[in-house]
Enzyme design. Sequence first.
Site, PDB file in Angstrom:
ATOM      1  CG  ASP A 174      -1.821   1.188   1.270  1.00  0.00           C
ATOM      2  OD1 ASP A 174      -2.868   1.104   0.603  1.00  0.00           O
ATOM      3  OD2 ASP A 174      -1.502   2.210   1.914  1.00  0.00           O
TER       4      ASP A 174
ATOM      5  CE1 TYR B  20       0.079   7.554   3.099  1.00  0.00           C
ATOM      6  CE2 TYR B  20       0.485   5.392   2.172  1.00  0.00           C
ATOM      7  CZ  TYR B  20      -0.312   6.243   2.901  1.00  0.00           C
ATOM      8  OH  TYR B  20      -1.479   5.773   3.443  1.00  0.00           O
TER       9      TYR B  20
ATOM     10  CE  LYS C 246      -4.056   4.611   0.554  1.00  0.00           C
ATOM     11  NZ  LYS C 246      -2.646   4.418   0.929  1.00  0.00           N
TER      12      LYS C 246
ATOM     13  CG  HIS D 186      -4.744   9.677   0.531  1.00  0.00           C
ATOM     14  ND1 HIS D 186      -3.398   9.609   0.284  1.00  0.00           N
ATOM     15  CD2 HIS D 186      -4.890   9.246   1.807  1.00  0.00           C
ATOM     16  CE1 HIS D 186      -2.764   9.146   1.349  1.00  0.00           C
ATOM     17  NE2 HIS D 186      -3.651   8.930   2.295  1.00  0.00           N
TER      18      HIS D 186
END
Length: 316
Positions: free
Chosen positions: A49, A54, A83, A114
């Site tokens: 994921d 990120y 996302k 997200h």
Amino acid sequence: MGLSDQVSELNTGSKIPLIGLGTGAPAYHFEQIKAAVAVALQVGYRHFDTASYYGSECALGAALTEAFQSGIVKREEVFVTTKLWGDEHDEPLAAINRSLKNLQLEYVDLYLIHWPLRLRKGYTLPPNEEDFLPLDIKSTWQGMEQCFELGLTKAIGLSNFSCKKIEDLLSYAKITPAVDQVEMHPFWQQKKLRDYCSKMKIQVCAWSPLGGPNTPWGSNVVMDNPLIKEIAHKHGKSIAQVVLRWGTEQGVCVLPKSFNKDRITENFQISGWCLDAEDHEQMSKLEQRKILRGEEWVNSTTSPYKTIEELWDGEI
Ligand code: A2P
């Protein structure tokens, strides 16, 4: 060690492994993430994921590319989620293409909105008043549907959406979301959302399934809980294993983040044993409190959410 037998079927017909490696962390070190993914693949993880936000897509992509080249796994054997961030709502197609380039992939298995939030390019965190843009989830979802129709993702879904927000989206969606990825752990069990998603054939996935111990956003309340400690002792398992197994026994996909070899291995060992009815009964009585409440997404002027209750539609 070995592959986990725990998988669930999405409403698209494809399979999602119920344990995946989370890669969202406060600090990003390319080599550290790449090494963690390589370890996870060796241990047996087949679900990863990430998110454009990120900053871990490139490291994940590099590790996967090496694994494909050396024959450790084939592309079709791994499930990759990324996302769409708040400043990408106007351009899901361009955004997924950027993510695919970072990941060195031709498609992802799952692409999620997200947060139900739209931010201007160049926003700061926490966002200032001028950083919030009016929400238009309908047009964002149309962009997501286009990504799916073009084969750039095998499934599309949501993250941090309440039952109410999913219900609104279902009133116009051509494609039903396959997943809602939300905070879920023994102290935020998401009973209502799980019941609703099960009825609508939407898979729930849990971010911060351990409650995010020792992170700026999380808490040690889950990992320090005496009841869970006792249950772990009874089964000869670690607290993390009990918490993750508890999640998968609810049919939820858990995404613990770890970049540490021993903990990556430990977190994967949640097959071949189970919690008993008494454990579930006791854990169901734990006091509920959402840890990451999303205060930064709320303001009284420009955010679509004037209060925390509005952000979660009272489901908090
Ligand atoms: P680390 O990367 O050093 O292992 P969550 O997934 O709930 O957000 O939690 C992430 C945090 O939990 C990270 O700080 C991670 O640190 C830590 N963590 C992950 N697995 C374990 C474990 N098995 N035991 C203790 N802490 C863990």
